[in-house]
Design an enzyme around this catalytic site. Structure first.
Site, PDB file in Angstrom:
ATOM      1  N   LYS A  54       0.947  -1.251  -0.040  1.00 52.81           N
ATOM      2  CA  LYS A  54      -0.172  -0.045   0.016  1.00 52.81           C
ATOM      3  C   LYS A  54       1.083   1.227   0.074  1.00 52.81           C
ATOM      4  CE  LYS A  54      -3.757  -2.556   2.184  1.00 52.81           C
ATOM      5  NZ  LYS A  54      -4.561  -2.928   3.275  1.00 52.81           N
ATOM      6  N   GLN A  98      -4.821  -1.402   9.340  1.00 52.11           N
ATOM      7  CA  GLN A  98      -4.610  -2.772   8.627  1.00 52.11           C
ATOM      8  C   GLN A  98      -5.295  -3.886   9.768  1.00 52.11           C
ATOM      9  OE1 GLN A  98      -3.631  -3.372   5.686  1.00 52.11           O
ATOM     10  NE2 GLN A  98      -3.977  -5.826   5.784  1.00 52.11           N
ATOM     11  N   ASP A 121     -11.154   2.335   3.632  1.00 56.42           N
ATOM     12  CA  ASP A 121     -11.387   1.072   3.616  1.00 56.42           C
ATOM     13  C   ASP A 121     -13.026   0.763   3.377  1.00 56.42           C
ATOM     14  OD1 ASP A 121      -9.530  -0.791   3.767  1.00 56.42           O
ATOM     15  OD2 ASP A 121      -9.005  -0.549   6.037  1.00 56.42           O
TER      16      ASP A 121
HETATM   17  N1  GUN Z   1      -7.041  -6.997   6.024  1.00 56.75           N
HETATM   18  C1  GUN Z   1      -7.419  -7.730   5.086  1.00 56.75           C
HETATM   19  N2  GUN Z   1      -8.081  -6.920   4.027  1.00 56.75           N
HETATM   20  C2  GUN Z   1      -8.030  -5.629   4.548  1.00 56.75           C
HETATM   21  C3  GUN Z   1      -8.427  -4.495   3.918  1.00 56.75           C
HETATM   22  O1  GUN Z   1      -9.092  -4.494   2.804  1.00 56.75           O
HETATM   23  N3  GUN Z   1      -8.299  -3.472   4.624  1.00 56.75           N
HETATM   24  C4  GUN Z   1      -7.626  -3.457   5.849  1.00 56.75           C
HETATM   25  N4  GUN Z   1      -7.487  -2.251   6.561  1.00 56.75           N
HETATM   26  N5  GUN Z   1      -7.162  -4.435   6.343  1.00 56.75           N
HETATM   27  C5  GUN Z   1      -7.375  -5.718   5.824  1.00 56.75           C
END
Ligand code: GUN
Length: 290
Positions: A54, A98, A121
């Site tokens: 990211k 996350q 998100d």
């Molecule tokens: N963990 C697994 N997929 C995601 C996601 O799309 N966003 C976040 N913040 N954590 C995750």
């Protein structure tokens, strides 16, 4: 193989090139760049890989990333305080925590604390609720990326039999809402459902998001169906696979997304989309962040 491949890597790259150009143009015109806070608690190795991806993507397209790596023993009060600070910081357009979090922390509490207009998100109850009532705001990245991949086929979802395998908050549930919004007839199956094979055999569109390697047999797929595989698992030999057994599924499907290179890259591309969307909203209404 008869299926056409849904190339998420190529689509993600082309979207990211568009975002990069858009940002560069605005910055050249004197606007501030978008900012994304990426918060990781603890050092789960899979999370570290996702977070690094990211941040690299942010750098490539001109989004400022504000990295916060907190120790595994972080308290809820400490994490809440960081989120409050990010909510109040006018340089930050998006906040991403996350998941999963260490056991002493509540993901629900964290998600609800993020300002909905910075929730890139799309997990905040307000954003999920908006999607449910056909007034989408910031949309969950993986389901949104799946929809963008489906769009490239030109296939109209109106009246299609769509099956979502998995009912998680992050993928399955918002995926079902996206497909419903697009006019599909939607079925969701989950761990308590009976006769997965029969549901798959009926579906014109299968989105596999169960998190179980090879759960969906290729022979179950309806000939000509579209298959989107959200699963990503590492085999003992180090290679990656999805929730669908690929080779036999690709013999029957009309379209299929590979693992890797299908849905995975789209999740990050849509995170960048959401960050740009939040940034635009903040530029238009500075009072939201100031
Ligand atoms: N963990 C697994 N997929 C995601 C996601 O799309 N966003 C976040 N913040 N954590 C995750």
């Amino acid at each position: 193989m008869t299926a056409k491949l849904l190339d998420g890597r190529a689509l993600a790259q082309s979207l990211q090139a568009q975002f990069q150009e858009h940002i560069a143009h605005a910055v050249a015109g004197g606007q501030r760049a978008p900012g994304l806070a990426v918060i990781q608690v603890g050092d789960d190795p899979a999370s570290s890989v996702y977070v690094a991806n990211k941040r690299n993507t942010c750098q490539k397209i001109g989004v400022l990333s504000f990295a916060h790596e907190l120790p595994a023993h972080t308290t809820q009060a400490e994490l809440n305080a960081l989120i409050d600070a990010c909510n109040a910081d006018p340089r930050i357009d998006g906040i991403l925590v996350q998941l999963p979090l260490p056991p002493q922390l509540s993901a629900n509490e964290v998600i609800a604390r993020i300002a909905p207009h910075k929730d890139v998100d799309g997990f905040h109850p307000e954003n999920m609720g908006r999607l449910a009532i056909r007034q989408p705001g910031l949309r969950p990245c993986t389901p949104y990326g799946v929809m963008k991949l489906i769009e490239t086929t030109g296939v109209d979802l109106y009246g299609m039999e769509a099956l979502v395998v998995g009912a998680s908050n992050i993928v399955g549930r918002p995926m079902a809402l996206e497909l419903l919004l697009a006019g599909a007839t939607v079925t969701v199956v989950h761990r308590f459902s009976k006769d997965l094979a029969a549901h798959v055999a009926r579906a014109d569109l299968v989105v596999a998001a169960a998190g179980k390697p090879g759960l969906i047999q290729g022979e179950w797929i309806k000939p000509g169906a579209m298959v989107l595989d959200v699963g990503i698992h590492r085999r003992a030999d180090g290679s990656l696979c999805g929730d669908v057994v690929f080779a036999p599924a690709a013999e029957r499907a009309g379209w299929i997304s590979p693992v890797p290179g299908g849905v995975g890259p789209m999740t990050i591309a849509m995170l960048m989309h959401n960050t740009v969307q939040a940034w635009q909203q903040h530029l238009n209404r500075p009072s939201l962040t100031a």
